[in-house]
Design a protein around this motif. Structure first.
Motif, short mmCIF file in Angstrom:
data_model
loop_
_atom_site.label_atom_id
_atom_site.label_comp_id
_atom_site.label_asym_id
_atom_site.label_seq_id
_atom_site.Cartn_x
_atom_site.Cartn_y
_atom_site.Cartn_z
N PRO A 15 0.83 -1.21 0.00
CA PRO A 15 0.00 0.00 0.00
C PRO A 15 0.86 1.26 0.00
O PRO A 15 1.95 1.28 0.57
N VAL A 16 0.36 2.31 -0.65
CA VAL A 16 1.13 3.54 -0.79
C VAL A 16 1.51 4.11 0.57
O VAL A 16 2.63 4.59 0.76
N GLY A 17 0.61 4.02 1.53
CA GLY A 17 0.90 4.55 2.86
C GLY A 17 2.09 3.87 3.50
O GLY A 17 2.95 4.52 4.11
N ARG A 18 2.17 2.55 3.35
CA ARG A 18 3.30 1.81 3.93
C ARG A 18 4.60 2.16 3.20
O ARG A 18 5.65 2.33 3.82
N MET A 19 4.53 2.26 1.87
CA MET A 19 5.73 2.64 1.11
C MET A 19 6.19 4.04 1.49
O MET A 19 7.38 4.31 1.61
N ALA A 22 7.93 3.94 4.89
CA ALA A 22 9.26 3.31 4.78
C ALA A 22 10.26 4.23 4.09
O ALA A 22 11.41 4.36 4.53
N GLN A 23 9.82 4.90 3.02
CA GLN A 23 10.72 5.80 2.30
C GLN A 23 11.08 7.01 3.14
O GLN A 23 12.21 7.49 3.12
N THR A 24 10.11 7.53 3.91
CA THR A 24 10.38 8.66 4.80
C THR A 24 11.41 8.29 5.85
O THR A 24 12.34 9.07 6.14
N LEU A 26 13.67 5.96 5.58
CA LEU A 26 14.96 5.80 4.91
C LEU A 26 15.60 7.15 4.61
O LEU A 26 16.80 7.35 4.85
N GLU A 27 14.82 8.08 4.08
CA GLU A 27 15.34 9.41 3.75
C GLU A 27 15.84 10.11 5.01
O GLU A 27 16.89 10.77 5.00
N THR A 28 15.12 9.97 6.12
CA THR A 28 15.53 10.60 7.37
C THR A 28 16.83 10.00 7.87
O THR A 28 17.75 10.72 8.31
N SER A 29 16.94 8.67 7.79
CA SER A 29 18.17 8.00 8.22
C SER A 29 19.37 8.44 7.39
O SER A 29 20.45 8.72 7.94
N LEU A 30 19.19 8.51 6.08
CA LEU A 30 20.29 8.94 5.21
C LEU A 30 20.70 10.38 5.50
O LEU A 30 21.88 10.72 5.49
N ALA A 112 4.94 10.50 -4.09
CA ALA A 112 5.20 9.94 -2.77
C ALA A 112 6.68 10.06 -2.41
O ALA A 112 7.04 10.26 -1.25
N LEU A 113 7.55 9.92 -3.41
CA LEU A 113 8.99 10.09 -3.17
C LEU A 113 9.28 11.52 -2.72
O LEU A 113 10.03 11.73 -1.76
N MET A 114 8.70 12.51 -3.40
CA MET A 114 8.90 13.89 -3.01
C MET A 114 8.30 14.17 -1.64
O MET A 114 8.85 14.92 -0.84
#
Length: 257
Positions: A15-19, A22-24, A26-30, A112-114
């Protein structure tokens, strides 16, 4: 396994919400693990706050101690360093190395990536605000004013700088983005009302400087936190205009390759 048992896998995207979550993450960790960005977003504003609060280098204006003038400006600088400088550099090199192209071809929608990148910026800014506020309180800061106005200023400032950062990262080469983003950071630090009051600049250039997003954000935060203004509408209007124009331009001209 009995003959009646059925095994029916359902391959497909999450689901888009889960993706998005997860991406948020990952971006925060990086963002937080990048030493250069950590220096830019956390250490520099903290050092400037301590240094200029302790040393009488720049004459400030308004009531209270030097920290009462400096803290709002450095909160604005923290927003700019994360939403604009850090995001522009990181996104520019992701674009150069083909990361954005590959992510854009994944099940994760490009919007969603942005959004995930913006979410990581907001998470980092919360940490910055907490850290800078703790340091400022330790130096004798006495803020007052409307918390909702402060939140609105920070959100509009984030939107404006994020749009500008994405516009730069999506149109320039990575090396050019690196140089331009750092140059803009230094220029706006010196001429955006962060440390030096805009009243110290010549009258001919002051209207131009006052129209900059960093000036509107630092002045708006200072109006609320130092002077107790209820709602700095002029500064909010400038930030809203920058946010609309920058985000629209980024959406129109951003190149994924």
């Amino acid at each position: 396994m009995s003959a009646s048992t059925s095994y029916a896998p359902r391959p497909g995207a999450a689901p888009v919400g889960r993706m998005l979550r997860a991406q948020t993450a990952l971006e925060t960790s990086l963002l937080l693990r990048n030493g250069e960005q950590l220096l830019l977003t956390v250490i520099i504003p903290s050092v400037l706050l301590v240094l200029f609060s302790a040393v009488d280098i720049v004459a400030t204006t308004g009531p209270g101690a030097r920290v009462d003038f400096l803290a709002p400006g450095l909160l604005a600088l923290a927003v700019m360093s994360t939403a604009f400088t850090g995001q522009a550099i990181a996104t520019g090199f992701e674009r150069r190395y083909g990361v954005l192209k590959r992510l854009g071809a994944s099940p994760l929608p490009r919007w969603a990536l942005m959004t995930a990148k913006t979410g990581s910026v907001l998470v980092t800014e919360v940490l910055q605000v907490v850290l800078l506020s703790a340091i400022a309180f330790g130096l004798g800061w006495h803020p007052h004013g409307n918390p909702f106005a402060v939140l609105l200023l920070l959100l509009l400032g984030t939107a404006a700088f994020s749009g500008l950062g994405l516009l730069m990262a999506g149109t320039l080469r990575a090396e050019a983005t690196l140089a331009a983003a750092n140059l803009v950071f230094i220029l706006l630090l010196l001429a955006g009302g962060v440390i030096v009051p805009l009243s110290k600049f010549p009258g001919a250039v002051r209207p131009v400087l006052e129209a900059l997003p960093i000036s509107a954000l630092s002045d708006g935060l200072r109006s609320v936190l130092q002077q107790g203004s209820a709602m700095p509408w002029s500064d909010l209007g400038i930030l809203a205009a920058w946010a609309v124009v920058a985000l629209a331009a980024a959406a129109r001209f951003f190149r994924w390759e």
